[in-house]
Design an enzyme around this catalytic site. Structure first.
Site, PDB file in Angstrom:
ATOM      1  N   LYS A  10       0.880  -1.293   0.017  1.00  0.00           N
ATOM      2  CA  LYS A  10       0.049  -0.075  -0.096  1.00  0.00           C
ATOM      3  C   LYS A  10       0.837   1.286   0.045  1.00  0.00           C
ATOM      4  O   LYS A  10       2.101   1.118   0.279  1.00  0.00           O
ATOM      5  CB  LYS A  10      -1.049   0.113   1.237  1.00  0.00           C
ATOM      6  CG  LYS A  10      -1.979  -1.389   1.010  1.00  0.00           C
ATOM      7  CD  LYS A  10      -2.836  -1.356   2.323  1.00  0.00           C
ATOM      8  CE  LYS A  10      -3.884  -2.457   2.139  1.00  0.00           C
ATOM      9  NZ  LYS A  10      -4.672  -2.473   3.396  1.00  0.00           N
ATOM     10  N   TYR A  50     -11.897  -3.352  -3.599  1.00  0.00           N
ATOM     11  CA  TYR A  50     -12.486  -3.522  -2.453  1.00  0.00           C
ATOM     12  C   TYR A  50     -14.086  -3.724  -2.667  1.00  0.00           C
ATOM     13  O   TYR A  50     -14.782  -3.073  -1.586  1.00  0.00           O
ATOM     14  CB  TYR A  50     -12.044  -2.515  -1.725  1.00  0.00           C
ATOM     15  CG  TYR A  50     -10.768  -2.570  -1.107  1.00  0.00           C
ATOM     16  CD1 TYR A  50     -10.225  -3.656  -0.089  1.00  0.00           C
ATOM     17  CD2 TYR A  50      -9.616  -1.424  -1.237  1.00  0.00           C
ATOM     18  CE1 TYR A  50      -8.913  -3.844   0.253  1.00  0.00           C
ATOM     19  CE2 TYR A  50      -8.492  -1.659  -0.906  1.00  0.00           C
ATOM     20  CZ  TYR A  50      -7.911  -2.782   0.125  1.00  0.00           C
ATOM     21  OH  TYR A  50      -6.853  -2.900   0.658  1.00  0.00           O
ATOM     22  N   ASN A 123      -1.969  -0.187   7.236  1.00  0.00           N
ATOM     23  CA  ASN A 123      -1.275  -1.599   7.432  1.00  0.00           C
ATOM     24  C   ASN A 123      -0.286  -2.117   6.415  1.00  0.00           C
ATOM     25  O   ASN A 123      -0.052  -3.200   6.302  1.00  0.00           O
ATOM     26  CB  ASN A 123      -2.394  -2.790   8.115  1.00  0.00           C
ATOM     27  CG  ASN A 123      -3.680  -2.768   6.976  1.00  0.00           C
ATOM     28  OD1 ASN A 123      -3.319  -2.196   5.803  1.00  0.00           O
ATOM     29  ND2 ASN A 123      -4.446  -3.440   7.199  1.00  0.00           N
ATOM     30  N   HIS A 126      -2.005  -5.332   1.549  1.00  0.00           N
ATOM     31  CA  HIS A 126      -3.080  -6.232   1.093  1.00  0.00           C
ATOM     32  C   HIS A 126      -2.633  -7.687   0.631  1.00  0.00           C
ATOM     33  O   HIS A 126      -1.628  -7.829  -0.002  1.00  0.00           O
ATOM     34  CB  HIS A 126      -3.840  -5.566   0.236  1.00  0.00           C
ATOM     35  CG  HIS A 126      -5.050  -6.503  -0.400  1.00  0.00           C
ATOM     36  ND1 HIS A 126      -6.148  -6.700  -0.006  1.00  0.00           N
ATOM     37  CD2 HIS A 126      -4.897  -7.305  -1.640  1.00  0.00           C
ATOM     38  CE1 HIS A 126      -6.897  -7.795  -0.560  1.00  0.00           C
ATOM     39  NE2 HIS A 126      -6.256  -7.894  -1.537  1.00  0.00           N
ATOM     40  N   GLU A 137      -8.738 -11.174  -8.137  1.00  0.00           N
ATOM     41  CA  GLU A 137      -7.799  -9.941  -7.994  1.00  0.00           C
ATOM     42  C   GLU A 137      -6.764 -10.062  -8.908  1.00  0.00           C
ATOM     43  O   GLU A 137      -6.045  -9.006  -9.559  1.00  0.00           O
ATOM     44  CB  GLU A 137      -7.338  -9.957  -6.376  1.00  0.00           C
ATOM     45  CG  GLU A 137      -8.512  -9.371  -5.459  1.00  0.00           C
ATOM     46  CD  GLU A 137      -8.181  -9.367  -4.055  1.00  0.00           C
ATOM     47  OE1 GLU A 137      -6.998  -9.772  -3.521  1.00  0.00           O
ATOM     48  OE2 GLU A 137      -9.197  -9.368  -3.276  1.00  0.00           O
TER      49      GLU A 137
HETATM   50  O1  CDP Z   1      -6.719  -6.205   4.674  1.00  0.00           O
HETATM   51  P1  CDP Z   1      -7.397  -7.379   5.351  1.00  0.00           P
HETATM   52  O2  CDP Z   1      -8.084  -8.518   4.502  1.00  0.00           O
HETATM   53  O3  CDP Z   1      -6.813  -7.984   6.601  1.00  0.00           O
HETATM   54  O4  CDP Z   1      -8.638  -6.574   5.896  1.00  0.00           O
HETATM   55  P2  CDP Z   1     -10.303  -6.310   5.608  1.00  0.00           P
HETATM   56  O5  CDP Z   1     -11.088  -6.649   6.604  1.00  0.00           O
HETATM   57  O6  CDP Z   1     -10.418  -6.987   4.285  1.00  0.00           O
HETATM   58  O7  CDP Z   1     -10.078  -4.758   5.393  1.00  0.00           O
HETATM   59  C1  CDP Z   1      -9.523  -4.220   4.054  1.00  0.00           C
HETATM   60  C2  CDP Z   1      -8.742  -2.921   4.499  1.00  0.00           C
HETATM   61  O8  CDP Z   1      -9.502  -1.861   5.051  1.00  0.00           O
HETATM   62  C3  CDP Z   1      -7.739  -3.306   6.001  1.00  0.00           C
HETATM   63  O9  CDP Z   1      -6.551  -3.968   5.312  1.00  0.00           O
HETATM   64  C4  CDP Z   1      -7.397  -1.743   6.232  1.00  0.00           C
HETATM   65  O10 CDP Z   1      -6.382  -1.115   5.478  1.00  0.00           O
HETATM   66  C5  CDP Z   1      -9.109  -1.031   6.018  1.00  0.00           C
HETATM   67  N1  CDP Z   1      -9.934  -1.231   7.103  1.00  0.00           N
HETATM   68  C6  CDP Z   1      -9.902   0.136   8.120  1.00  0.00           C
HETATM   69  O11 CDP Z   1      -9.472   0.952   7.564  1.00  0.00           O
HETATM   70  N2  CDP Z   1     -10.795  -0.025   8.838  1.00  0.00           N
HETATM   71  C7  CDP Z   1     -11.584  -1.058   9.357  1.00  0.00           C
HETATM   72  N3  CDP Z   1     -12.106  -1.002  10.331  1.00  0.00           N
HETATM   73  C8  CDP Z   1     -11.285  -2.304   8.649  1.00  0.00           C
HETATM   74  C9  CDP Z   1     -10.599  -2.335   7.369  1.00  0.00           C
HETATM   75 MG    MG Z   2      -9.538  -8.528   3.208  1.00  0.00          MG
END
Ligand code: CDP
Ligand code: MG
Length: 159
Positions: A10, A50, A123, A126, A137
């Site tokens: 990212k 997303y 974080n 991805h 993807e």
């Molecule tokens: O990336 P990952 O699959 O671990 O998490 P996700 O639940 O699919 O969410 C996608 C991305 O959205 C996360 O990696 C975060 O950068 C962001 N996110 C956020 O900003 N705030 C949240 N409450 C949940 C996710």
């Molecule tokens: Mg995810």
């Protein structure tokens, strides 16, 4: 068992100069990078990538974060690639992510902080969540000719 998954470093990873350190983690594990390119994500690509999150409250902040600078898109191949990569990446919230993982070692953002600031969780990375997402993807981000088949030493020494 041999499979491919999609990974994206990212904008925070690119801007913090962590691309090399993060790529090293994957290389050291014996995973093969079969595609790689820098992309400045548009609103349209963010919404496609997303798709499962576009209607969630955090999406606006996530889109702002992911479009604020270029990302490094990767196609990664290995045994159980989706699970192996998710293990190396660690949990979504850096504060809670295990030490030894990319998110646990290189970041410490928390939901408490990002909720208070109304911003996305920075974080770094991805990784596709399951085999279906990985296929979707990879097709979204890479043309077939951008993915390469070649041999690494790991095929001799690891497999
Ligand atoms: O990336 P990952 O699959 O671990 O998490 P996700 O639940 O699919 O969410 C996608 C991305 O959205 C996360 O990696 C975060 O950068 C962001 N996110 C956020 O900003 N705030 C949240 N409450 C949940 C996710
Ligand atoms: Mg995810």
């Amino acid at each position: 068992m041999l499979s491919r998954t999609f990974v994206m470093l990212k904008p925070d990873a690119v801007q913090r100069g962590l691309m090399g350190a993060i790529l090293t983690r994957f290389e050291q594990t014996g995973l093969k990078i079969v595609g790689m390119k820098m992309v400045w994500v548009t609103q349209e690509l963010s919404r496609k990538h997303y798709v499962e999150h576009v209607d969630k409250p955090f999406y606006k902040g996530l889109e702002k974060f992911i479009t604020e600078g270029p990302v490094l898109a990767l196609a990664v191949e290995g045994l159980h690639a989706v699970e192996t990569v998710r293990k190396i990446v660690g949990g979504t919230e850096p504060k809670a992510a295990q030490p030894g993982t990319i998110r646990g070692d290189f970041a410490h953002h928390s939901y408490e902080y990002t909720n208070a600031q109304n911003i996305a969780v920075k974080n770094l990375i991805h990784a596709s969540g399951n085999a279906g997402d990985a296929k979707r993807e990879l097709e979204l981000w890479f043309k077939p000719e951008e993915l390469h088949t070649y041999h690494t030493v790991h095929e001799t020494h690891v497999f």
